[in-house]
Design a protein around this motif. Structure first.
Motif, short mmCIF file in Angstrom:
data_model
loop_
_atom_site.label_atom_id
_atom_site.label_comp_id
_atom_site.label_asym_id
_atom_site.label_seq_id
_atom_site.Cartn_x
_atom_site.Cartn_y
_atom_site.Cartn_z
N MET A 128 -22.10 12.48 -34.48
CA MET A 128 -20.75 13.08 -34.08
C MET A 128 -20.53 14.43 -34.72
O MET A 128 -19.64 15.24 -34.03
N VAL A 129 -21.65 14.72 -35.65
CA VAL A 129 -21.36 16.35 -36.17
C VAL A 129 -21.88 17.35 -35.16
O VAL A 129 -20.83 17.92 -34.70
N PRO A 130 -22.95 16.94 -34.50
CA PRO A 130 -23.15 17.96 -33.44
C PRO A 130 -22.25 17.86 -32.21
O PRO A 130 -22.04 19.06 -31.44
N TYR A 131 -21.82 16.58 -31.92
CA TYR A 131 -21.17 16.48 -30.79
C TYR A 131 -19.66 16.92 -30.93
O TYR A 131 -19.24 17.99 -29.86
N TYR A 187 -16.16 21.75 -29.80
CA TYR A 187 -15.41 22.74 -30.14
C TYR A 187 -15.88 24.24 -29.06
O TYR A 187 -15.26 25.05 -28.87
N ALA A 188 -17.37 24.15 -28.77
CA ALA A 188 -17.79 25.23 -28.42
C ALA A 188 -17.71 25.25 -26.86
O ALA A 188 -17.99 26.28 -26.18
N LYS A 189 -17.16 24.28 -26.40
CA LYS A 189 -17.16 23.96 -24.79
C LYS A 189 -16.57 25.12 -24.28
O LYS A 189 -15.26 25.38 -24.53
N THR A 190 -16.90 25.69 -23.01
CA THR A 190 -16.27 26.59 -22.55
C THR A 190 -16.74 26.75 -20.92
O THR A 190 -17.91 26.22 -20.64
N ASP A 191 -16.19 27.59 -20.18
CA ASP A 191 -16.79 27.76 -18.78
C ASP A 191 -17.38 29.11 -18.73
O ASP A 191 -17.99 29.39 -17.33
N TYR A 194 -25.23 17.87 -29.02
CA TYR A 194 -24.57 19.10 -28.72
C TYR A 194 -24.36 19.26 -27.13
O TYR A 194 -23.22 19.67 -26.76
N GLY A 195 -25.14 18.55 -26.54
CA GLY A 195 -24.97 18.78 -24.85
C GLY A 195 -24.09 18.06 -24.43
O GLY A 195 -23.27 18.25 -23.61
N ALA A 196 -23.87 16.87 -24.95
CA ALA A 196 -22.77 15.72 -24.74
C ALA A 196 -21.55 16.39 -24.85
O ALA A 196 -20.45 16.33 -24.13
N GLY A 197 -21.13 17.17 -26.28
CA GLY A 197 -20.09 17.82 -26.37
C GLY A 197 -19.65 18.91 -25.65
O GLY A 197 -18.70 19.04 -24.95
N LEU A 198 -20.81 19.62 -25.20
CA LEU A 198 -20.53 20.87 -24.18
C LEU A 198 -20.07 20.23 -22.85
O LEU A 198 -19.33 20.85 -22.21
N THR A 199 -20.85 19.12 -22.65
CA THR A 199 -20.41 18.53 -20.99
C THR A 199 -19.04 18.00 -21.23
O THR A 199 -18.44 17.77 -19.94
N GLY A 200 -18.36 17.45 -22.21
CA GLY A 200 -17.13 17.01 -22.28
C GLY A 200 -17.23 15.18 -22.07
O GLY A 200 -16.26 14.72 -21.72
N VAL A 201 -18.26 14.59 -22.45
CA VAL A 201 -18.45 13.38 -22.43
C VAL A 201 -17.29 12.93 -23.37
O VAL A 201 -17.17 13.14 -24.68
N SER A 202 -16.86 11.77 -23.28
CA SER A 202 -15.77 11.08 -23.90
C SER A 202 -16.34 10.55 -25.17
O SER A 202 -17.62 10.30 -25.23
N VAL A 203 -15.59 10.45 -26.34
CA VAL A 203 -16.22 9.91 -27.53
C VAL A 203 -16.48 8.41 -27.47
O VAL A 203 -17.72 8.27 -27.86
N ARG A 204 -15.84 7.52 -26.70
CA ARG A 204 -16.23 6.07 -26.68
C ARG A 204 -17.57 5.88 -25.76
O ARG A 204 -18.43 5.27 -26.55
N PRO A 205 -17.74 6.44 -24.71
CA PRO A 205 -19.04 6.29 -24.11
C PRO A 205 -20.27 7.07 -24.82
O PRO A 205 -21.58 6.53 -24.98
N PHE A 206 -19.90 8.15 -25.62
CA PHE A 206 -20.74 8.84 -26.28
C PHE A 206 -21.21 7.76 -27.61
O PHE A 206 -22.52 7.84 -27.78
#
Length: 218
Positions: free
Chosen positions: A92-95, A100-104, A143-155
Motif C-alpha cells: 500500500m505504501v508505493p501504491y 498521489y503522483a498520478k497525472t496525465d 507504483y504502477g497500479a497507483g499510477l494506473t488508478g487501480v481501485s484499492v479493493r482489487p489491488f
C-alpha cells in the motif's frame, strides 16, 4: 524532453537516492535479531512487524525476507497469514505514492495511460494477480497500479492472491531452517519460470478475446 517528464525523473532519482542511503544505513540482521527477541511478546512483535512492513519499501528490502523470518519463528500455519497480510500492507505504501503522483502529463501520464488500457482489457484484480505472479519486483508493480488508478479493493485482493506462492516458499524455507540466515534464501529458476507461465495463463483468456479474430473484427 517535456518539462513534466524531466521533473518526474528528477523526483524518481531523488526518491531512489533517499532509499539507497536508508538501505545502506539500515541493518537487516539487527532487525531480525529484534524480531527474534520479541517472538514471545505477541503485541510488541506485531507493532514492530507492522512498522517494518511500512518502512520496507524505503529500505529496498525484499518482502520475502520478512516472510522467511516469520516462517522461522512461527512455522507455516501462523506465518503464512501474517506474511500475506504484511505483503498487502507493505504494497500500500508505493501504491499510495503512485496514486498521489498520478497525472496525465509526462512519463507518469504515459505509464498511467498504458496501464489503464491493460487493466481495461484484463480487469483490475486479474491484472494485479498476474503481475504479482510474474518475476517483476513487487514495488514497481505497486507504483504502477497507483499510477494506473487501480481501485484499492482489487489491488489488495490481487496482491494477496498473487503473493501466495512467493510467500509460501519463503515461509516454508524459513520453517525448515535450523539457524536463520537471510543470505541462504533464493528462489529457484524453475519456480520463477513456472509462476511466469501461470501469469500468462491468467491473462490468456481476456487477451485472446481482445486481440484474437473476434476482437480484431470489432
Amino acid at each position: 524532453m517535456q518539462t513534466a517528464t524531466r521533473r518526474q525523473l528528477l523526483g524518481m532519482g531523488g526518491l531512489l537516492a533517499v532509499a539507497g542511503v536508508a538501505s545502506l544505513l539500515s541493518s537487516p540482521s539487527s532487525v531480525v535479531a529484534e524480531l527474534e527477541a520479541l517472538a514471545g511478546r505477541p503485541l510488541a512483535f506485531l507493532l514492530v512487524l507492522t512498522a517494518i512492513y511500512l518502512v520496507r519499501p524505503l529500505l529496498l528490502w525484499p518482502v520475502s525476507s520478512v516472510a522467511l523470518v516469520l516462517g522461522y519463528l512461527y512455522g507455516v500455519v501462523v506465518a503464512l497469514p501474517l506474511a500475506l497480510a504484511g505483503a498487502a500492507l507493505t504494497a500500500m505504501v508505493p501504491y499510495l505514492v503512485g496514486r498521489y503522483a498520478k497525472t496525465d502529463a509526462g512519463l507518469f501520464g504515459a505509464l498511467g495511460t498504458s496501464g489503464t488500457h491493460f487493466v481495461d482489457t484484463v480487469g483490475e484484480t486479474r491484472g494485479v494477480v498476474a503481475a504479482r505472479l510474474s518475476p517483476v519486483p513487487g514495488d514497481p508493480i505497486s507504483y504502477g497500479a497507483g499510477l494506473t488508478g487501480v481501485s484499492v479493493r482489487p489491488f489488495l485482493a490481487g496482491t494477496v492472491v498473487g503473493e501466495v506462492p512467493w510467500a509460501l516458499v519463503a515461509v516454508l524455507t524459513g520453517a525448515s531452517m535450523r539457524t536463520l540466515s537471510l543470505s541462504e534464501f533464493a528462489v529457484s529458476p524453475e519456480l520463477v519460470v513456472a509462476l511466469a507461465g501461470l501469469a500468462v495463463i491468467v491473462l490468456a483468456g481476456p487477451l485472446y478475446r481482445q486481440l484474437g479474430p473476434a476482437g480484431a473484427a470489432e
